[in-house]
Motif scaffolding. Structure first.
Motif, short mmCIF file in Angstrom:
data_model
loop_
_atom_site.label_atom_id
_atom_site.label_comp_id
_atom_site.label_asym_id
_atom_site.label_seq_id
_atom_site.Cartn_x
_atom_site.Cartn_y
_atom_site.Cartn_z
N HIS A 1 0.84 -1.20 0.00
CA HIS A 1 0.00 0.00 0.00
C HIS A 1 0.88 1.25 0.00
N PRO A 2 1.59 1.53 -1.11
CA PRO A 2 2.44 2.73 -1.15
C PRO A 2 1.60 4.00 -1.01
N SER A 3 2.11 4.97 -0.28
CA SER A 3 1.38 6.20 0.00
C SER A 3 1.47 7.17 -1.19
N THR A 4 0.36 7.40 -1.84
CA THR A 4 0.32 8.36 -2.94
C THR A 4 0.54 9.78 -2.43
N LEU A 5 -0.01 10.10 -1.24
CA LEU A 5 0.15 11.45 -0.68
C LEU A 5 1.62 11.74 -0.39
N LEU A 6 2.32 10.79 0.23
CA LEU A 6 3.74 11.00 0.52
C LEU A 6 4.52 11.21 -0.76
N TRP A 7 4.23 10.40 -1.78
CA TRP A 7 4.93 10.55 -3.06
C TRP A 7 4.68 11.93 -3.66
N LEU A 8 3.43 12.39 -3.65
CA LEU A 8 3.11 13.70 -4.23
C LEU A 8 3.80 14.83 -3.47
N LEU A 9 3.88 14.71 -2.15
CA LEU A 9 4.57 15.73 -1.36
C LEU A 9 6.06 15.77 -1.70
N LEU A 10 6.66 14.60 -1.82
CA LEU A 10 8.08 14.53 -2.19
C LEU A 10 8.31 15.10 -3.59
N VAL A 11 7.43 14.77 -4.51
CA VAL A 11 7.55 15.29 -5.88
C VAL A 11 7.41 16.81 -5.88
N ALA A 12 6.43 17.33 -5.15
CA ALA A 12 6.21 18.78 -5.11
C ALA A 12 7.45 19.51 -4.59
N GLY A 13 8.02 19.03 -3.49
CA GLY A 13 9.22 19.66 -2.95
C GLY A 13 10.40 19.58 -3.91
N THR A 14 10.55 18.43 -4.54
CA THR A 14 11.66 18.25 -5.49
C THR A 14 11.51 19.17 -6.69
N VAL A 15 10.30 19.30 -7.20
CA VAL A 15 10.06 20.16 -8.36
C VAL A 15 10.31 21.62 -8.01
N LEU A 16 9.95 22.04 -6.82
CA LEU A 16 10.21 23.43 -6.41
C LEU A 16 11.70 23.73 -6.37
N VAL A 17 12.47 22.80 -5.80
CA VAL A 17 13.93 22.99 -5.77
C VAL A 17 14.48 23.05 -7.19
N TRP A 18 14.04 22.12 -8.03
CA TRP A 18 14.51 22.10 -9.43
C TRP A 18 14.16 23.39 -10.17
N ALA A 19 12.93 23.88 -10.01
CA ALA A 19 12.52 25.09 -10.71
C ALA A 19 13.39 26.28 -10.31
N ARG A 20 13.65 26.40 -9.02
CA ARG A 20 14.49 27.52 -8.55
C ARG A 20 15.90 27.42 -9.10
N ARG A 21 16.48 26.23 -9.06
CA ARG A 21 17.87 26.07 -9.49
C ARG A 21 18.00 26.16 -11.01
N SER A 22 17.04 25.62 -11.74
CA SER A 22 17.14 25.67 -13.20
C SER A 22 16.96 27.10 -13.70
N ARG A 23 16.07 27.88 -13.05
CA ARG A 23 15.93 29.29 -13.41
C ARG A 23 17.23 30.04 -13.16
N ALA A 24 17.85 29.76 -12.02
CA ALA A 24 19.11 30.42 -11.69
C ALA A 24 20.20 30.06 -12.70
N ALA A 25 20.22 28.80 -13.14
CA ALA A 25 21.23 28.38 -14.11
C ALA A 25 21.08 29.12 -15.44
N VAL A 26 19.84 29.18 -15.94
CA VAL A 26 19.62 29.84 -17.22
C VAL A 26 19.86 31.34 -17.10
N ALA A 27 19.47 31.94 -15.96
CA ALA A 27 19.72 33.36 -15.75
C ALA A 27 21.21 33.67 -15.76
N ALA A 28 22.03 32.71 -15.31
CA ALA A 28 23.48 32.89 -15.31
C ALA A 28 24.11 32.51 -16.64
#
Length: 436
Positions: free
Chosen positions: A256-283
């Motif tokens: 019974h894998p937790s879908t909610l836990l997975w979605l929370l982990l994905v959301a946090g990971t995507v936020l970190v990626w979006a911030r860092r990828s924007r910074a990379a392209v801006a540089a």
């Protein structure tokens, strides 16, 4: 014998020895998969073209695996139905090797130039090391298409983007139409404000999908209404080869894998990626944005088999790139090279497979997910190449290959205002700063 000739002879000898060591390593450590996935493709296409069956009805004999890609992928692979099995193997291996060589060259050649390494020797050593890399050898042994998709995306972001090409997005669109997961790079274009390129990628992906639907209406209908939603065709989420966040969650409770836990982990990971990828392209650091997006794709995809982790190769190369740009003998260089070496050695070791039959307990949690931890470390710690500071008037230091003096008037969008910079400005800034 002239010194240059002796050096070349020594390099040839080193490459031969390294190739022999890698060949021995592969003979004792590499799993033999018998081109399993390629056999699925070849069998499904043969069944479809020559036997009159529906491509998504085909299952490889004595297995539950069938063709899982969109209909456009079937169109691209259609010539395989007219090839013998051994010719299909030859074509698959050749295309994967060529695609790998080009992508590695694009990423590694600037490092070789700056460091003063012999360019052919650098590429030869890198290809030997890539052959031992578990995701790469799994890709080849399964007959997978991973490196071809990586190549299509790299054409966009490593070749077209630095040139400000109006065709930026075509490769991402084609890769997304062949397999859905590279669609994260379309999101990358949106996150970094390349609206025209994102529209191009969307149009190409949509056009390719509609073309396949027009040519193969029955197959398209079956894929989008049935096969796409049938997750049983993919495999068990808790299987040790699934080195994604979903795999981590599934191994915590396979029943019974937790879908909610997975979605929370994905959301946090995507936020970190979006911030860092924007910074990379801006540089102006497009290669790092490309690498970070490949890493996040592996993390957030519901299923990331080990062979999918070839998308980590750009990040590993860029670790070496940043290390060589750091002062010789300094802590930063040593730290980055150690990070790259540890990640590479773990990813050739088949470490996670020692917990294939049981991943309970603390050791099971830590080691069965170790490739995921490497992906997270790369997402968080891969350096972004920042613009070099403008020298002061009394500075006597001469510019290096990684540090070029720039008139501040030429880079008005650095800092908070970079979000509003146009695509052309970002590419112009990147060239002025000689980030790559």
């Amino acid at each position: 014998m002239p010194q240059g000739a002796r050096r070349t002879l020594g390099q040839v000898g080193l490459v031969v020895v390294l190739a022999a060591v890698v060949a021995w390593f592969l003979s004792v450590a590499a799993e033999r998969h018998g081109f399993f996935d390629l056999e699925v493709y070849h069998g499904a296409l043969t069944y479809w073209v020559h036997d009159g069956g529906e491509i998504y009805d085909y299952l490889k004999p004595r297995s539950k695996y069938g063709f899982t890609y969109p209909p456009f992928a079937a169109l691209v692979m259609l010539p395989m139905a007219y090839l013998s099995w051994h010719v299909a193997i030859l074509v698959s291996v050749t295309l994967s090797v060529l695609a790998s060589a080009v992508v590695i060259w694009w990423l590694l050649d600037p490092v070789a130039v700056r460091a003063g390494w012999t360019r052919w020797f650098t590429l030869a050593v890198a290809l030997c090391l890539a052959a031992a890399f578990e995701p790469m050898r799994e890709t080849v042994n399964f007959g997978q298409v991973n490196m071809l998709l990586l190549f299509l995306v790299a054409v966009d972001l490593l070749w077209l983007a630095p040139r400000g090409s109006r065709w930026l997005g075509v490769g991402i669109g084609l890769a997304t139409a062949i397999k859905l997961t590279p669609g994260i790079f379309l999101v990358y274009l949106l996150v970094t404000g390349r609206w025209r390129a994102a529209a191009t990628a969307t149009a190409v992906a949509g056009g390719a999908t509609l073309l396949a639907a027009a040519l193969f209406p029955d197959a398209s209908r079956e894929y989008w209404t049935q096969a796409f939603w049938n997750t049983d065709r993919v495999g068990e989420l808790a299987f040790i080869s699934n080195q994604s966040l979903q795999g981590v969650v599934a191994r915590l409770d396979p029943g019974h894998p937790s879908t909610l836990l997975w979605l929370l982990l994905v959301a946090g990971t995507v936020l970190v990626w979006a911030r860092r990828s924007r910074a990379a392209v801006a540089a102006g650091d497009e290669p790092t944005g490309f690498a970070l997006t490949g890493v996040v794709m592996c993390l957030v995809s519901p299923v990331t088999w080990v062979h999918h982790l070839v998308w980590l190769i750009p990040a590993l190369i860029l670790l070496v790139d940043n290390a060589m740009a750091a002062p010789a003998g300094g802590r930063r260089r040593r730290g980055l090279l150690a990070f790259a070496a540890v990640a590479y050695l773990v990813l050739i070791s088949r470490l996670v497979w020692h917990w294939e039959r049981g991943f309970d307990g603390v050791d099971g949690f830590v080691f069965s997910n170790f490739y995921v931890w490497i992906s997270l470390a790369l997402l968080l710690a891969l350096p972004i190449r920042r613009p070099a500071p403008t020298p002061t008037p009394d500075s006597t230091a001469s510019p290096t290959a990684d540090s070029v003096a720039v008139d501040p008037a030429d880079v008005p969008q650095l800092g908070k205002g970079e979000r509003g910079a146009s695509t052309g400005q970002r590419h112009r800034i990147g060239r002025l700063l000689a980030v790559r």
